[in-house]
Design an enzyme around this catalytic site. Structure first.
Site, PDB file in Angstrom:
ATOM      1  N   GLY A 127       0.812  -1.203   0.000  1.00  0.00           N
ATOM      2  CA  GLY A 127       0.000   0.000   0.000  1.00  0.00           C
ATOM      3  C   GLY A 127       0.846   1.253   0.000  1.00  0.00           C
ATOM      4  O   GLY A 127       2.012   1.247   0.414  1.00  0.00           O
ATOM      5  N   HIS A 151       2.853 -10.685   7.434  1.00  0.00           N
ATOM      6  CA  HIS A 151       2.626  -9.306   6.988  1.00  0.00           C
ATOM      7  C   HIS A 151       3.859  -8.437   7.233  1.00  0.00           C
ATOM      8  O   HIS A 151       3.755  -7.258   7.574  1.00  0.00           O
ATOM      9  CB  HIS A 151       1.407  -8.702   7.687  1.00  0.00           C
ATOM     10  N   ARG A 181       9.331  -4.608   0.514  1.00  0.00           N
ATOM     11  CA  ARG A 181      10.097  -3.401   0.800  1.00  0.00           C
ATOM     12  C   ARG A 181      11.316  -3.199  -0.111  1.00  0.00           C
ATOM     13  O   ARG A 181      11.583  -2.067  -0.524  1.00  0.00           O
ATOM     14  CB  ARG A 181      10.542  -3.408   2.263  1.00  0.00           C
TER      15      ARG A 181
END
Length: 383
Positions: free
Chosen positions: A86, A281, A336
């Site tokens: 996101g 997550h 990331r």
């Protein structure tokens, strides 16, 4: 291919992280790099991977490594995809488009988040054949139906439903750094932006990012009212009944993301899922959760060899990809590092990272004396 002009400065994901992260304003940076609580889970993802040893084999008949793998009926050039992330366009201007373009050109998988800041219609043509749409399921079935219909029309044939966000979380970094979406321009955030001129210039030409995929389903009202609506709609567990409803509405392949227990993995398949993503997550939901790589063997054993099992959380190298595959994954998702690469090297960064990861995986397999990904399942060494 590895970009020679970038390779000396950025030979691996760690170098891209070191260069890219400081270019991002703190209120955005902390959202990207942080975990929840004391960030024990975040550290555990790394320590669990680092603790895995693989046994090299040299006195063997060598052959060139074949990195390709079939995931949900689609052939990927290597066993990894970009994870759904996101706020990618807020983290680095243009990152979402650069990442999609890189994965599509390399023949790799790409998963687009519901809460990306670029519309799925703009991402799909760039992402190539390995495109997957990640769904945060709304309480209102009509919203889910609208998102799924739009994804199908855009060319997504695989849906990934995230189940590990049953409620809002409190992340210390985000609270302290003043994260909000859209950003609130306080003296604190303005000073952080001024310290990152490349980020500021990139954003200036694009305007304030927005949740492009869910804007059409939001009610009219203020930003505060819309945020409250989203929070209320996404609150609660996604149980078997809702999963069955999504399965009935989605005609393509379905993957459930966010399982750590064998019981949840089996329940996903019982509800009609074609596979699962083993994930904590990225250490962002429960600080006491096990690392994905720790629970992979039990989930693989429970589901059997025929089930599709993907994994994420903590992967930073081709060696880490090999470790996940050795524990039972068919392929991995990486998040990331692709944002780090975009921040470090601009539009060319994600493509360079993808090439580096493939080269590292190929090198690892050469050291292990293996030419097929399936052979990695027996590569782990233990006392």
């Amino acid at each position: 291919m590895i970009d020679p002009a970038l390779d000396r400065r950025f030979p691996d994901a760690a170098a891209m992280e070191a260069a890219g992260v400081p270019r991002i304003p703190r209120f955005v940076r902390d959202y990207m790099v942080g975990g929840i609580g004391a960030e024990v889970g975040l550290a555990r993802n790394r320590s669990a991977l680092d603790a895995m040893a693989l046994m090299p084999r040299y006195v063997v008949e060598g052959a060139a490594a074949d990195l390709s793998v079939t995931v949900a009926g689609v052939r990927w050039a290597a066993p990894f995809a970009v994870a759904p992330m996101g706020l990618g366009g807020l983290i680095w201007p243009g990152a979402e488009l650069a990442i999609a373009r890189a994965m599509g050109a390399a023949g790799l998988g790409h998963v687009l988040s519901t809460v990306a800041t670029t519309a799925m219609e703009d991402i799909a043509p760039l992402a190539g054949v390995g495109r997957i749409f990640q769904l945060y399921s709304f309480a209102d079935p009509a919203i889910d139906a609208a998102l799924m219909a739009r994804a199908r029309a855009a060319g997504y044939e695989v849906l990934m439903v995230t189940v590990d966000v049953p409620g809002a979380t409190r992340r210390r970094r985000d609270i302290q750094s003043g994260l909000s979406f859209p950003p609130r321009f306080t003296l604190q955030t303005l000073m952080q932006i001024m310290a990152c001129p490349r980020w500021a210039l990139g954003q200036a030409g694009r305007g304030i990012p927005a949740f492009q995929n869910i804007l059409p389903v939001l009610p009219k009202g203020s930003v505060t009212e819309q945020a409250a609506f989203i929070g209320a709609q996404l609150e609660g567990h996604i149980g078997p009944a809702r999963l069955a409803r999504i399965r009935a509405a989605w005609p393509g392949r379905l993957i459930m993301k966010g399982v750590l227990s064998p019981e949840d993995a089996a329940a996903a398949l019982d509800c009609g899922a074609d596979g699962v993503v083993v994930s904590n997550h990225g250490g962002r939901q429960l600080d006491a959760a096990p690392a994905s790589v720790e629970v992979l063997p039990a989930i693989r054993e429970r589901l059997g060899e025929g089930a599709l099992v993907l994994a994420d959380s903590g992967v930073r190298s081709g060696l880490d990809i090999a470790r996940m595959l050795a524990r039972g994954a068919d392929a991995v998702l990486i998040g990331r590092p692709f944002l780090h690469a975009a921040a470090a090297a601009g539009p060319r960064g994600p493509a360079h990272l993808a090439a580096v990861l493939m080269a590292e995986l190929r090198t690892t397999m050469g050291q292990l004396g293996m030419s097929r990904l399936d052979d990695l399942r027996g590569a782990e060494w233990s006392l």
